[in-house]
Scaffold this motif. Structure first.
Motif, PDB file in Angstrom:
ATOM      1  N   GLN A 213       9.201  14.387  -3.044  1.00  0.00           N
ATOM      2  CA  GLN A 213       9.962  13.759  -1.948  1.00  0.00           C
ATOM      3  C   GLN A 213      11.202  13.028  -2.458  1.00  0.00           C
ATOM      4  OE1 GLN A 213       7.464  12.229   1.484  1.00  0.00           O
ATOM      5  NE2 GLN A 213       5.898  12.218  -0.114  1.00  0.00           N
ATOM      6  N   GLY A 214      11.535  13.255  -3.715  1.00  0.00           N
ATOM      7  CA  GLY A 214      12.788  12.737  -4.249  1.00  0.00           C
ATOM      8  C   GLY A 214      12.732  11.356  -4.850  1.00  0.00           C
ATOM      9  N   VAL A 215      11.527  10.819  -5.049  1.00  0.00           N
ATOM     10  CA  VAL A 215      11.408   9.480  -5.639  1.00  0.00           C
ATOM     11  C   VAL A 215      11.576   9.601  -7.157  1.00  0.00           C
ATOM     12  CG1 VAL A 215       9.947   7.446  -5.930  1.00  0.00           C
ATOM     13  CG2 VAL A 215       9.835   8.772  -3.798  1.00  0.00           C
ATOM     14  N   PRO A 216      12.561   8.915  -7.732  1.00  0.00           N
ATOM     15  CA  PRO A 216      12.782   9.018  -9.188  1.00  0.00           C
ATOM     16  C   PRO A 216      11.603   8.439  -9.964  1.00  0.00           C
ATOM     17  CG  PRO A 216      14.663   8.002  -8.068  1.00  0.00           C
ATOM     18  CD  PRO A 216      13.546   8.039  -7.086  1.00  0.00           C
ATOM     19  N   ALA A 217      11.328   8.997 -11.123  1.00  0.00           N
ATOM     20  CA  ALA A 217      10.274   8.464 -11.985  1.00  0.00           C
ATOM     21  C   ALA A 217      10.605   7.016 -12.348  1.00  0.00           C
ATOM     22  CB  ALA A 217      10.153   9.312 -13.245  1.00  0.00           C
ATOM     23  N   GLY A 218       9.640   6.131 -12.243  1.00  0.00           N
ATOM     24  CA  GLY A 218       9.852   4.726 -12.571  1.00  0.00           C
ATOM     25  C   GLY A 218      10.483   3.902 -11.463  1.00  0.00           C
ATOM     26  N   ALA A 219      10.717   4.502 -10.291  1.00  0.00           N
ATOM     27  CA  ALA A 219      11.301   3.743  -9.177  1.00  0.00           C
ATOM     28  C   ALA A 219      10.348   2.649  -8.716  1.00  0.00           C
ATOM     29  CB  ALA A 219      11.617   4.674  -8.008  1.00  0.00           C
ATOM     30  N   GLN A 220      10.922   1.541  -8.278  1.00  0.00           N
ATOM     31  CA  GLN A 220      10.103   0.446  -7.762  1.00  0.00           C
ATOM     32  C   GLN A 220       9.620   0.801  -6.360  1.00  0.00           C
ATOM     33  OE1 GLN A 220      10.334  -3.483  -9.154  1.00  0.00           O
ATOM     34  NE2 GLN A 220      11.176  -4.185  -7.209  1.00  0.00           N
ATOM     35  N   LEU A 221       8.302   0.679  -6.158  1.00  0.00           N
ATOM     36  CA  LEU A 221       7.681   1.117  -4.909  1.00  0.00           C
ATOM     37  C   LEU A 221       7.002  -0.042  -4.196  1.00  0.00           C
ATOM     38  CD1 LEU A 221       5.879   4.421  -5.984  1.00  0.00           C
ATOM     39  CD2 LEU A 221       7.718   4.251  -4.309  1.00  0.00           C
ATOM     40  N   ALA A 222       7.182  -0.088  -2.883  1.00  0.00           N
ATOM     41  CA  ALA A 222       6.445  -1.021  -2.034  1.00  0.00           C
ATOM     42  C   ALA A 222       5.667  -0.215  -1.003  1.00  0.00           C
ATOM     43  CB  ALA A 222       7.386  -1.996  -1.337  1.00  0.00           C
ATOM     44  N   PHE A 223       4.403  -0.540  -0.841  1.00  0.00           N
ATOM     45  CA  PHE A 223       3.548   0.144   0.138  1.00  0.00           C
ATOM     46  C   PHE A 223       3.414  -0.767   1.352  1.00  0.00           C
ATOM     47  CE2 PHE A 223      -0.338   1.583   2.121  1.00  0.00           C
ATOM     48  CZ  PHE A 223      -0.370   2.954   1.907  1.00  0.00           C
ATOM     49  N   LEU A 224       3.741  -0.255   2.537  1.00  0.00           N
ATOM     50  CA  LEU A 224       3.741  -1.054   3.759  1.00  0.00           C
ATOM     51  C   LEU A 224       2.719  -0.500   4.742  1.00  0.00           C
ATOM     52  CD1 LEU A 224       7.635  -1.169   4.268  1.00  0.00           C
ATOM     53  CD2 LEU A 224       6.222  -2.711   2.880  1.00  0.00           C
ATOM     54  N   ASN A 225       1.802  -1.339   5.199  1.00  0.00           N
ATOM     55  CA  ASN A 225       0.767  -0.902   6.146  1.00  0.00           C
ATOM     56  C   ASN A 225       0.704  -1.839   7.340  1.00  0.00           C
ATOM     57  OD1 ASN A 225      -1.592   0.448   7.219  1.00  0.00           O
ATOM     58  ND2 ASN A 225      -2.731  -1.347   6.532  1.00  0.00           N
ATOM     59  N   ALA A 226       1.024  -1.313   8.513  1.00  0.00           N
ATOM     60  CA  ALA A 226       1.027  -2.112   9.741  1.00  0.00           C
ATOM     61  C   ALA A 226      -0.181  -1.841  10.618  1.00  0.00           C
ATOM     62  CB  ALA A 226       2.304  -1.818  10.534  1.00  0.00           C
ATOM     63  N   PHE A 227      -1.021  -0.895  10.211  1.00  0.00           N
ATOM     64  CA  PHE A 227      -2.079  -0.423  11.099  1.00  0.00           C
ATOM     65  C   PHE A 227      -3.462  -0.948  10.740  1.00  0.00           C
ATOM     66  CE2 PHE A 227       1.201   2.855  11.481  1.00  0.00           C
ATOM     67  CZ  PHE A 227       1.335   2.903  12.863  1.00  0.00           C
TER      68      PHE A 227
END
Length: 373
Positions: A213-227
């Motif tokens: 999906q185009g996310v570069p290796a080592g990119a900073q990731l945040a997981f968001l869950n509203a459900f």
């Protein structure tokens, strides 16, 4: 400690035990350690597990979704249970499961169900007419004959609990106390810390999916869950998108990526909202294939922001900092890892999560002081 409810003599001569529970992912996050402790203490006893589906329905259109409940993937992968009753989502399959369980002639059946406790008291005795049966018991009102008779069928009981009576005790400590009362098993606070063993293939799959999906290796990731399963514990999806957009204005998250967790039935709505938003670097995610898709992805993140549901407990299990949006009604369910968890609570005693604003959550993001990887 008073004498344990199930005698050492009975445990010594028993070859199997059936546990009954209406398990959710959050429950198993903490009960898994209790089951492992039982396995160590009584290695000769085969454990069977009845996962009761409280959403049981005659509506056949809902069966495929209930059949794929992701908890079954996790429970099955632990190797703790020799048999799992996971076909209880329709009335017909429920009755078939009872017949199958009766044929096992369990010497011990224990129910941990905390909803409709008297119905589970009836169920455990129906499954094992001659065995030693235990269930939760709640105070019976005068003239409530059915409940009175149901509880009379038990050989022992675990007293019902109220959140207000726990005096700051965490749910993991409560579960541990049940196993101590029943079996004489004690666990330390360290032994109650949640964990999840993610199979290597799902770890690799998570990395491959991000790259695709185009996310570069080592990119900073945040997981968001509203459900959450309940409306009062859910946050508007629009606010989660606004939060991601506001986070992108912070130096630490300028080049960050955001994974937006979406339940399958809300995917179309999420796609429509995303199409109209200006949020960059955001992906939609739903663990439709297997439970382990979720913890595998969580483990790759640097921050998890979630409402009060299994995701916030799994965040602790994979050792990723979490900002948890919580009501005040169930304080025993706060994330167990206080050092890596920030709680954003609603202000009113019975208020809904919707009372929490984007700015309140953003303040905690700033306070964490995340440094880009």
């Amino acid at each position: 400690m008073s004498q344990q409810l199930i005698s050492p003599e009975l445990l010594k001569k028993s070859d199997k035990i059936l546990f009954v529970a209406h398990l959710a992912l959050g429950d198993f996050t903490y009960m898994q350690n209790c089951f492992r402790a039982f396995k160590r203490a009584y290695p000769h006893i085969r454990m069977h597990l009845w996962v009761d589906e409280v959403r049981r329905t005659s509506d056949a259109s809902k069966w495929p979704h209930l059949k794929k409940y992701s908890l079954y993937d996790w429970v099955g992968a632990t190797g703790l249970f020799d048999r799992i009753y996971d076909q209880t989502y329709s009335p017909q399959l429920y009755q078939q499961s009872i017949v199958q369980a009766q044929a096992e002639q369990y010497p011990i059946v224990v129910s941990f169900a905390v909803l409709a406790r008297h119905l589970y008291a009836e169920l455990v005795r129906k499954i094992s007419p001659k065995g030693f049966v235990v269930a939760q018991k709640k105070r019976v009102r005068l003239l409530d004959i059915r409940k009175y008779l149901a509880y009379r069928k038990l050989d022992a009981f675990i007293p019902a609990y109220k959140s207000s009576e726990l005096q700051g005790e965490h749910i993991s400590a409560l579960y541990a106390s049940w196993f101590e009362q029943l079996f004489g098993i004690t666990t330390t606070p360290e032994e109650r810390f949640p964990f999840v063993e993610i199979p290597p293939q799902w770890q690799q799959r998570a990395r491959e999916d991000l790259a695709a999906q185009g996310v570069p290796a080592g990119a900073q990731l945040a997981f968001l869950n509203a459900f959450s399963k309940s409306e009062e514990r859910s946050w508007p999806l629009e606010r989660m998108l606004e939060l991601a957009q506001r986070m992108q204005q912070l130096p630490a998250w300028r080049d960050g990526w955001f994974v937006l967790n979406v339940v399958p039935e809300r995917l179309e709505q999420a796609r429509a909202l995303l199409a109209k938003s200006d949020v960059r670097n955001i992906l939609l995610f739903s663990a439709e294939e297997n439970f382990f898709q979720l913890p595998a992805l969580l483990a790759l993140c640097q921050l998890i922001i979630s409402v009060e549901t299994a995701v916030m407990h799994l965040a602790n299990a994979v050792h990723v900092p979490v900002i948890a949006l919580m009501r005040q009604t169930s304080p025993e369910w706060v994330p167990i890892d206080a050092a890596n968890s920030k709680i954003v609570s609603v202000k009113s005693r019975k208020g809904w999560i919707t009372e929490i604003g984007v700015e309140e959550v953003l303040a905690h993001v700033r306070a964490i002081g995340m440094v880009a990887a």
